[in-house]
Scaffold this motif. Structure first.
Motif, PDB file in Angstrom:
ATOM      1  N   ALA A  42      -5.533  13.191  45.346  1.00  0.00           N
ATOM      2  CA  ALA A  42      -4.222  12.489  45.989  1.00  0.00           C
ATOM      3  C   ALA A  42      -3.499  11.692  45.111  1.00  0.00           C
ATOM      4  CB  ALA A  42      -4.829  11.466  47.092  1.00  0.00           C
ATOM      5  N   GLY A  43      -2.109  11.475  45.534  1.00  0.00           N
ATOM      6  CA  GLY A  43      -1.240  10.677  44.727  1.00  0.00           C
ATOM      7  C   GLY A  43      -1.684   9.307  44.395  1.00  0.00           C
ATOM      8  N   VAL A  44      -2.287   8.831  45.333  1.00  0.00           N
ATOM      9  CA  VAL A  44      -2.526   7.247  45.193  1.00  0.00           C
ATOM     10  C   VAL A  44      -3.680   7.116  43.940  1.00  0.00           C
ATOM     11  CG1 VAL A  44      -4.487   7.308  46.857  1.00  0.00           C
ATOM     12  CG2 VAL A  44      -3.154   5.227  46.442  1.00  0.00           C
ATOM     13  N   LEU A  45      -4.354   8.393  43.764  1.00  0.00           N
ATOM     14  CA  LEU A  45      -5.225   8.101  42.666  1.00  0.00           C
ATOM     15  C   LEU A  45      -4.639   8.605  41.151  1.00  0.00           C
ATOM     16  CD1 LEU A  45      -8.443   9.332  44.268  1.00  0.00           C
ATOM     17  CD2 LEU A  45      -8.119   7.527  43.486  1.00  0.00           C
ATOM     18  N   ALA A  70       4.267  12.747  42.267  1.00  0.00           N
ATOM     19  CA  ALA A  70       5.425  12.389  42.763  1.00  0.00           C
ATOM     20  C   ALA A  70       6.299  12.282  41.628  1.00  0.00           C
ATOM     21  CB  ALA A  70       5.512  10.576  43.225  1.00  0.00           C
ATOM     22  N   VAL A  71       7.516  13.205  42.205  1.00  0.00           N
ATOM     23  CA  VAL A  71       8.490  13.644  41.013  1.00  0.00           C
ATOM     24  C   VAL A  71       9.532  12.330  40.819  1.00  0.00           C
ATOM     25  CG1 VAL A  71       8.425  16.172  41.735  1.00  0.00           C
ATOM     26  CG2 VAL A  71      10.180  14.418  42.747  1.00  0.00           C
ATOM     27  N   ASP A  72       9.532  11.480  41.697  1.00  0.00           N
ATOM     28  CA  ASP A  72      10.128  10.245  41.339  1.00  0.00           C
ATOM     29  C   ASP A  72       9.571   9.151  40.194  1.00  0.00           C
ATOM     30  OD1 ASP A  72      12.252  11.003  43.198  1.00  0.00           O
ATOM     31  OD2 ASP A  72      11.515   9.589  44.763  1.00  0.00           O
ATOM     32  N   HIS A  73       8.045   9.483  40.473  1.00  0.00           N
ATOM     33  CA  HIS A  73       7.386   8.582  39.424  1.00  0.00           C
ATOM     34  C   HIS A  73       7.036   9.222  38.136  1.00  0.00           C
ATOM     35  CE1 HIS A  73       5.723   6.360  43.347  1.00  0.00           C
ATOM     36  NE2 HIS A  73       7.157   6.154  42.758  1.00  0.00           N
ATOM     37  N   PHE A  74       6.665  10.433  37.831  1.00  0.00           N
ATOM     38  CA  PHE A  74       6.511  11.286  36.614  1.00  0.00           C
ATOM     39  C   PHE A  74       7.621  12.114  36.310  1.00  0.00           C
ATOM     40  CE2 PHE A  74       2.171  10.083  38.477  1.00  0.00           C
ATOM     41  CZ  PHE A  74       1.695   9.715  37.432  1.00  0.00           C
ATOM     42  N   PRO A  75       8.037  11.979  35.058  1.00  0.00           N
ATOM     43  CA  PRO A  75       9.085  12.942  34.601  1.00  0.00           C
ATOM     44  C   PRO A  75       8.675  14.281  34.360  1.00  0.00           C
ATOM     45  CG  PRO A  75       8.510  11.529  32.749  1.00  0.00           C
ATOM     46  CD  PRO A  75       7.441  11.043  33.818  1.00  0.00           C
ATOM     47  N   GLY A 100       7.271  13.895  46.797  1.00  0.00           N
ATOM     48  CA  GLY A 100       7.541  12.559  46.847  1.00  0.00           C
ATOM     49  C   GLY A 100       8.940  12.348  46.073  1.00  0.00           C
ATOM     50  N   ALA A 101       9.716  13.133  46.708  1.00  0.00           N
ATOM     51  CA  ALA A 101      11.357  13.043  46.392  1.00  0.00           C
ATOM     52  C   ALA A 101      12.029  12.553  47.382  1.00  0.00           C
ATOM     53  CB  ALA A 101      12.013  14.431  45.948  1.00  0.00           C
ATOM     54  N   THR A 112      16.150  20.457  40.860  1.00  0.00           N
ATOM     55  CA  THR A 112      16.259  20.092  39.605  1.00  0.00           C
ATOM     56  C   THR A 112      14.951  19.883  38.739  1.00  0.00           C
ATOM     57  OG1 THR A 112      18.384  19.136  40.172  1.00  0.00           O
ATOM     58  CG2 THR A 112      17.565  18.636  37.880  1.00  0.00           C
ATOM     59  N   TYR A 113      14.172  19.426  39.441  1.00  0.00           N
ATOM     60  CA  TYR A 113      12.612  19.126  38.812  1.00  0.00           C
ATOM     61  C   TYR A 113      11.873  20.491  38.411  1.00  0.00           C
ATOM     62  CZ  TYR A 113       8.565  16.176  37.901  1.00  0.00           C
ATOM     63  OH  TYR A 113       7.441  15.820  37.258  1.00  0.00           O
ATOM     64  N   LEU A 114      12.101  21.429  39.417  1.00  0.00           N
ATOM     65  CA  LEU A 114      11.528  22.740  39.173  1.00  0.00           C
ATOM     66  C   LEU A 114      12.184  23.507  38.241  1.00  0.00           C
ATOM     67  CD1 LEU A 114      10.835  23.626  42.960  1.00  0.00           C
ATOM     68  CD2 LEU A 114       9.005  23.310  41.161  1.00  0.00           C
TER      69      LEU A 114
END
Length: 290
Positions: A42-45, A70-75, A100-101, A112-114
């Motif tokens: 999970a994202g929290v971990l 989460a794409v907002d947290h990891f480039p 997580g966008a 864009t991330y993809l």
């Protein structure tokens, strides 16, 4: 074999969502032995992407999925690097779950991330990615740009609609929150925590709940009707029936998140006893002669 085909061969996964990381690593080999074919983190971990490789190193063949990055947290560059390292050491085992966008244009953000994953050298193949898709347009993006969708807090009825939207070929993994406890008050109290958290931190879940037919009162008060539809609690027979409903509605895999509380372990405890009990009831046995 493609990731989607591997997931379809193992219809029950497990999603790690809480607990001490070292204890979860210690538990991972047994989870694989119990028959949970995909171990989702999970994202929290996901405080660091190296945790995907941590799980791969202590297991043999289990797929390791992120639910979600989460794409907002990891480039995107961090994901392409992690994927390349996993492919070198543990080829074909990383399922890149993305989501997580936030902001006004989440579809554009994810698109864009993809694009960046596609354009990397080496690229992250679309066949190894899934999206935490809920709404119709996000499901379309998951179908068109990735292997499929990884929704959470859904119903079997939603699952059938998502399958129809995705088509027969796309992957559909349902993350199901589970409380192995037949005490209604205790189980519902444990379930309201994660439902309320997602309702409040991500406005998309309110829209998602309304699309599934829940009223504003259901959503605001976290009614028993809402809780019972989204989180399965009770004895093994009850949980097994719900999983069967998801599979019949078109889910390729159901990834089970054992919630703390309600008799499933508290705080940082790892609920191995509950995972063992659940596996005995819901994980298919080996094929004849296997």
């Amino acid at each position: 074999m493609a990731v989607a085909e591997e997931i379809r061969r193992g219809p029950i996964g497990v999603a790690l969502s809480s607990g001490d990381w070292g204890a979860l690593l210690d538990a991972a080999p047994e989870l694989e032995d119990l028959g949970y074919s995909t171990i989702w983190i999970a994202g929290v971990l996901l405080t660091e992407l190296d945790r995907v490789a941590d799980i791969a190193r202590v297991t043999r063949d289990a797929l390791v999925g992120t639910g979600i990055i989460a794409v907002d947290h990891f480039p995107a560059e961090a994901v392409t690097s992690a994927y390349a390292e996993m492919e070198a050491a543990h080829p074909g085992r990383f399922v890149v779950g993305l989501g997580g966008a936030h902001g006004p244009t989440p579809l554009r953000t994810l698109g864009t991330y993809l694009d960046r994953l596609d354009d990397a050298a080496p690229p992250v193949p679309r066949s190894a990615c899934v999206l935490a898709a809920l709404g119709p347009r996000m499901l379309d993006l998951a179908r068109d740009r990735t292997a499929g969708a990884l929704p959470v807090l859904v119903t079997p009825e939603y699952t059938a609609q998502a399958r129809a939207r995705l088509g027969a070929d796309a992957l559909l993994v349902i993350q199901q929150l589970v409380i192995l406890d037949a005490d209604a008050a205790r189980a519902r109290a444990a379930a309201r925590g994660p439902i309320g958290y997602l309702r409040d931190v991500e406005g998309g879940y309110r829209r998602h709940f309304r699309r599934m037919g829940f009223t504003e009162e259901d959503i605001t008060q976290l009614s028993d009707r809402l809780v019972d539809a989204l989180v399965v609690w009770g004895d093994l027979d009850t949980i097994t029936r719900r999983i069967s409903e998801y599979r019949a509605a078109g889910a390729d895999q159901v990834a089970l998140t054992m919630l703390p509380g309600g008799g499933s372990g508290e705080g940082g405890a790892v609920p191995l006893a509950q995972w063992r009990e659940l596996a005995g009831a819901v994980v298919p046995g080996p094929p004849p002669g296997g």
